[in-house]
Design a protein around this motif. Structure first.
Motif, PDB file in Angstrom:
ATOM      1  N   PRO A  98       1.268  -1.146   0.100  1.00 43.74           N
ATOM      2  CA  PRO A  98      -0.223  -0.084  -0.157  1.00 43.74           C
ATOM      3  C   PRO A  98       0.902   1.403  -0.239  1.00 43.74           C
ATOM      4  CG  PRO A  98      -0.182  -0.864   2.014  1.00 43.74           C
ATOM      5  CD  PRO A  98       1.305  -2.129   1.199  1.00 43.74           C
ATOM      6  N   LEU A  99       2.000   1.673  -0.817  1.00 46.85           N
ATOM      7  CA  LEU A  99       2.750   2.571  -1.260  1.00 46.85           C
ATOM      8  C   LEU A  99       2.578   3.300  -2.281  1.00 46.85           C
ATOM      9  CD1 LEU A  99       4.845   4.406   0.016  1.00 46.85           C
ATOM     10  CD2 LEU A  99       6.608   3.275   0.103  1.00 46.85           C
ATOM     11  N   THR A 100       2.443   4.147  -2.675  1.00 48.41           N
ATOM     12  CA  THR A 100       2.648   5.296  -4.254  1.00 48.41           C
ATOM     13  C   THR A 100       3.256   5.865  -4.595  1.00 48.41           C
ATOM     14  OG1 THR A 100       0.149   4.454  -4.503  1.00 48.41           O
ATOM     15  CG2 THR A 100       1.157   5.875  -5.853  1.00 48.41           C
ATOM     16  N   LEU A 101       4.165   5.634  -5.037  1.00 41.94           N
ATOM     17  CA  LEU A 101       5.250   6.926  -5.038  1.00 41.94           C
ATOM     18  C   LEU A 101       5.329   7.635  -6.305  1.00 41.94           C
ATOM     19  CD1 LEU A 101       7.728   3.568  -5.557  1.00 41.94           C
ATOM     20  CD2 LEU A 101       7.201   5.220  -3.698  1.00 41.94           C
ATOM     21  N   ILE A 102       5.507   8.921  -6.120  1.00 44.31           N
ATOM     22  CA  ILE A 102       5.307   9.927  -7.377  1.00 44.31           C
ATOM     23  C   ILE A 102       6.837  10.479  -7.887  1.00 44.31           C
ATOM     24  CG2 ILE A 102       4.816  12.446  -7.767  1.00 44.31           C
ATOM     25  CD1 ILE A 102       2.638  12.111  -6.006  1.00 44.31           C
ATOM     26  N   LEU A 103       6.958  10.412  -9.022  1.00 47.33           N
ATOM     27  CA  LEU A 103       8.190   9.816  -9.646  1.00 47.33           C
ATOM     28  C   LEU A 103       8.515  10.772 -11.227  1.00 47.33           C
ATOM     29  CD1 LEU A 103       8.957   6.136  -9.324  1.00 47.33           C
ATOM     30  CD2 LEU A 103       9.939   7.963  -8.495  1.00 47.33           C
ATOM     31  N   PHE A 104       9.415  11.067 -11.481  1.00 47.17           N
ATOM     32  CA  PHE A 104       9.591  11.848 -12.977  1.00 47.17           C
ATOM     33  C   PHE A 104       9.141  10.845 -13.820  1.00 47.17           C
ATOM     34  CE2 PHE A 104      12.048  14.821 -11.242  1.00 47.17           C
ATOM     35  CZ  PHE A 104      11.118  16.265 -11.022  1.00 47.17           C
ATOM     36  N   VAL A 105       8.701  11.637 -15.177  1.00 45.39           N
ATOM     37  CA  VAL A 105       7.720  10.511 -16.060  1.00 45.39           C
ATOM     38  C   VAL A 105       8.233  10.855 -17.563  1.00 45.39           C
ATOM     39  CG1 VAL A 105       5.970   9.464 -15.513  1.00 45.39           C
ATOM     40  CG2 VAL A 105       5.549  11.097 -16.734  1.00 45.39           C
ATOM     41  N   LYS A 106       8.830   9.500 -18.529  1.00 47.43           N
ATOM     42  CA  LYS A 106       9.267  10.410 -19.740  1.00 47.43           C
ATOM     43  C   LYS A 106       8.464  10.852 -20.444  1.00 47.43           C
ATOM     44  CE  LYS A 106      11.578   6.001 -19.686  1.00 47.43           C
ATOM     45  NZ  LYS A 106      11.778   4.582 -20.604  1.00 47.43           N
ATOM     46  N   GLU A 107       8.224  11.964 -20.898  1.00 52.35           N
ATOM     47  CA  GLU A 107       7.503  12.863 -21.883  1.00 52.35           C
ATOM     48  C   GLU A 107       7.136  12.282 -22.581  1.00 52.35           C
ATOM     49  OE1 GLU A 107       7.588  16.819 -24.509  1.00 52.35           O
ATOM     50  OE2 GLU A 107       9.639  15.892 -23.361  1.00 52.35           O
ATOM     51  N   GLY A 108       5.981  12.319 -22.611  1.00 54.35           N
ATOM     52  CA  GLY A 108       4.906  11.629 -23.671  1.00 54.35           C
ATOM     53  C   GLY A 108       4.233  10.132 -23.305  1.00 54.35           C
ATOM     54  N   ALA A 109       5.180   9.805 -22.247  1.00 54.87           N
ATOM     55  CA  ALA A 109       4.684   8.160 -21.828  1.00 54.87           C
ATOM     56  C   ALA A 109       3.622   8.170 -21.512  1.00 54.87           C
ATOM     57  CB  ALA A 109       5.604   8.017 -21.264  1.00 54.87           C
ATOM     58  N   LEU A 110       2.701   8.835 -21.315  1.00 53.27           N
ATOM     59  CA  LEU A 110       0.926   8.792 -20.349  1.00 53.27           C
ATOM     60  C   LEU A 110       0.740   9.965 -20.654  1.00 53.27           C
ATOM     61  CD1 LEU A 110       2.853   7.421 -16.999  1.00 53.27           C
ATOM     62  CD2 LEU A 110       1.129   5.713 -18.699  1.00 53.27           C
ATOM     63  N   PRO A 111      -0.604   9.326 -21.423  1.00 53.75           N
ATOM     64  CA  PRO A 111      -1.410  10.929 -21.380  1.00 53.75           C
ATOM     65  C   PRO A 111      -1.770  12.066 -20.245  1.00 53.75           C
ATOM     66  CG  PRO A 111      -2.654   8.803 -21.584  1.00 53.75           C
ATOM     67  CD  PRO A 111      -1.130   8.686 -21.391  1.00 53.75           C
ATOM     68  N   ASP A 112      -1.660  13.670 -20.938  1.00 54.58           N
ATOM     69  CA  ASP A 112      -1.808  14.230 -19.839  1.00 54.58           C
ATOM     70  C   ASP A 112      -3.401  13.839 -19.120  1.00 54.58           C
ATOM     71  OD1 ASP A 112       0.173  15.250 -20.791  1.00 54.58           O
ATOM     72  OD2 ASP A 112      -1.049  17.061 -21.480  1.00 54.58           O
ATOM     73  N   ALA A 113      -4.528  13.304 -19.846  1.00 57.58           N
ATOM     74  CA  ALA A 113      -5.544  12.072 -18.612  1.00 57.58           C
ATOM     75  C   ALA A 113      -5.349  12.335 -17.253  1.00 57.58           C
ATOM     76  CB  ALA A 113      -6.255  11.976 -19.796  1.00 57.58           C
ATOM     77  N   VAL A 114      -3.800  11.412 -17.228  1.00 59.38           N
ATOM     78  CA  VAL A 114      -3.399  10.457 -16.315  1.00 59.38           C
ATOM     79  C   VAL A 114      -2.588  11.339 -15.845  1.00 59.38           C
ATOM     80  CG1 VAL A 114      -2.302   8.593 -15.469  1.00 59.38           C
ATOM     81  CG2 VAL A 114      -2.951   8.591 -17.694  1.00 59.38           C
ATOM     82  N   THR A 115      -1.858  12.350 -15.966  1.00 61.06           N
ATOM     83  CA  THR A 115      -0.969  13.269 -15.177  1.00 61.06           C
ATOM     84  C   THR A 115      -1.269  14.425 -14.943  1.00 61.06           C
ATOM     85  OG1 THR A 115       0.375  14.523 -17.167  1.00 61.06           O
ATOM     86  CG2 THR A 115       1.171  12.108 -16.208  1.00 61.06           C
TER      87      THR A 115
END
Length: 338
Positions: A98-115
């Motif tokens: 039950p642990l969630t980590l906030i990390l930097f993501v690769k540009e364009g790897a995930l939709p803006d609707a997620v991030t």
């Protein structure tokens, strides 16, 4: 589900139907899934339109970012710029869990609707074997906000999900009641000083012990114009329709109205001499209370006769920060004054 207007036949899945559930996700449908914390609402995290349908189904503001639920560390590596040393230590110690980590993501790897358009995303690897199998079968991460109508108490059973989202989502994987009952701890590792943005079962002290450095607990608020880094930081959450009041001293239950329009949620020892008030036992300890809080709020929310809800607050205990975080949001910060 264009605009969330078309009624769906919401199917109930079990361990024998995981492949079918994964196929629905691959087709852009929404499927709720179990975790050790609460039930999540799944959509293919790489499919922007499917992710947008999550917001529509929940009635959730679209600037509230979503947790990315992965099957393992290897899957997460495909989307993040790097796994810092602190993140690796926490993964090795607490994942799956039950642990969630906030990390930097690769540009364009995930939709803006997620991030939410941020350069970061929140990643979690839950313990539930059915959900792990689901994500492995899909071979892509899924988003995982709580599977409830936005602002309502989070679901801890498949029945809670069905009550809120029947006809709005394609399916629900039922693996029984959740074990923890409060959402995961969220820690921000995209900053110099690690900070918990949402408390959960894993406490800042436990995180500090693993990292050998101080982990802070965020107590601030997010401004209206800002996009929050994590769920639950900006908007009203966890609230039933009737107003909720926090009772800080159990002795004060003697001073609340004792009629049938009142609901009381407290430890078992404090549920006496309540007259006609309806009651819900939170158990015998703060840990049990944390597990049962959302169930209590949903119990009273389902009773139209209940007009006011009083819930026991806790000042001390390892889990009290997480419990009080959720209860304060459900009560909009209102405490009972005798």
């Amino acid at each position: 589900m264009e605009g969330g207007n078309n009624k769906l036949d919401t199917q109930i899945f079990n361990k024998d139907n995981i492949k079918q559930a994964a196929q629905l996700l691959a087709q852009g449908e929404l499927v709720a899934f179990p975790t050790e914390t609460v039930y999540g609402l799944g959509a293919d995290a790489t499919n922007e339109e499917a992710v947008k349908n999550v917001y529509r189904a929940k009635g959730r503001p679209s600037d509230n970012p979503l947790i990315v639920t992965v099957a393992d560390e290897a899957m997460m590596k495909k989307y993040v710029t790097e796994i810092p040393a602190d993140a690796q230590k926490l993964i090795d110690h607490f994942w799956p869990g039950p642990l969630t980590l906030i990390l930097f993501v690769k540009e364009g790897a995930l939709p803006d609707a997620v991030t939410g358009g941020l350069p970061t995303a929140a990643f979690r690897c839950p313990q539930d074997p059915l959900t792990n199998e689901l994500i492995h079968t899909l071979a892509r991460p899924i988003v995982g906000p709580s599977a409830n109508t936005s602002t309502k108490p989070s679901p801890t059973t498949a029945e809670h999900v069905y009550h809120d989202l029947k006809g709005k989502i394609a399916g629900i994987i039922d693996n029984g009641p959740t074990k923890i009952g409060l959402e995961s701890t969220i820690i921000d590792l995209s900053v110099d000083q690690p900070v918990v943005l949402r408390p959960g079962e894993i406490t800042p002290d436990e995180l500090s012990e693993v990292l050998h450095k101080k982990v802070l607990l965020n107590k601030g608020t997010v401004q209206t114009k800002d996009v929050p880094k994590a769920p639950g930081m900006k908007y009203r959450h966890y609230a039933p329709s009737s107003p909720v009041y926090i009772v800080d001293d159990p002795a004060d239950f003697a001073y609340i109205p004792h009629d049938s329009s009142v609901g009381v949620a407290a430890l078992a020892d404090n549920l006496h001499d309540l007259g006609d008030a309806d009651s819900f036992s939170l158990g015998v300890s703060i840990d049990e209370a944390a597990h049962n809080l959302f169930g209590a709020l949903r119990y009273f929310d389902s009773n139209e006769q209940i007009k006011t809800i009083y819930v026991q607050g806790f000042a001390k205990g390892n889990i009290s920060a997480a419990y009080m975080n959720r209860l304060n949001k459900a009560a909009s910060g209102n405490h009972f004054k005798k």
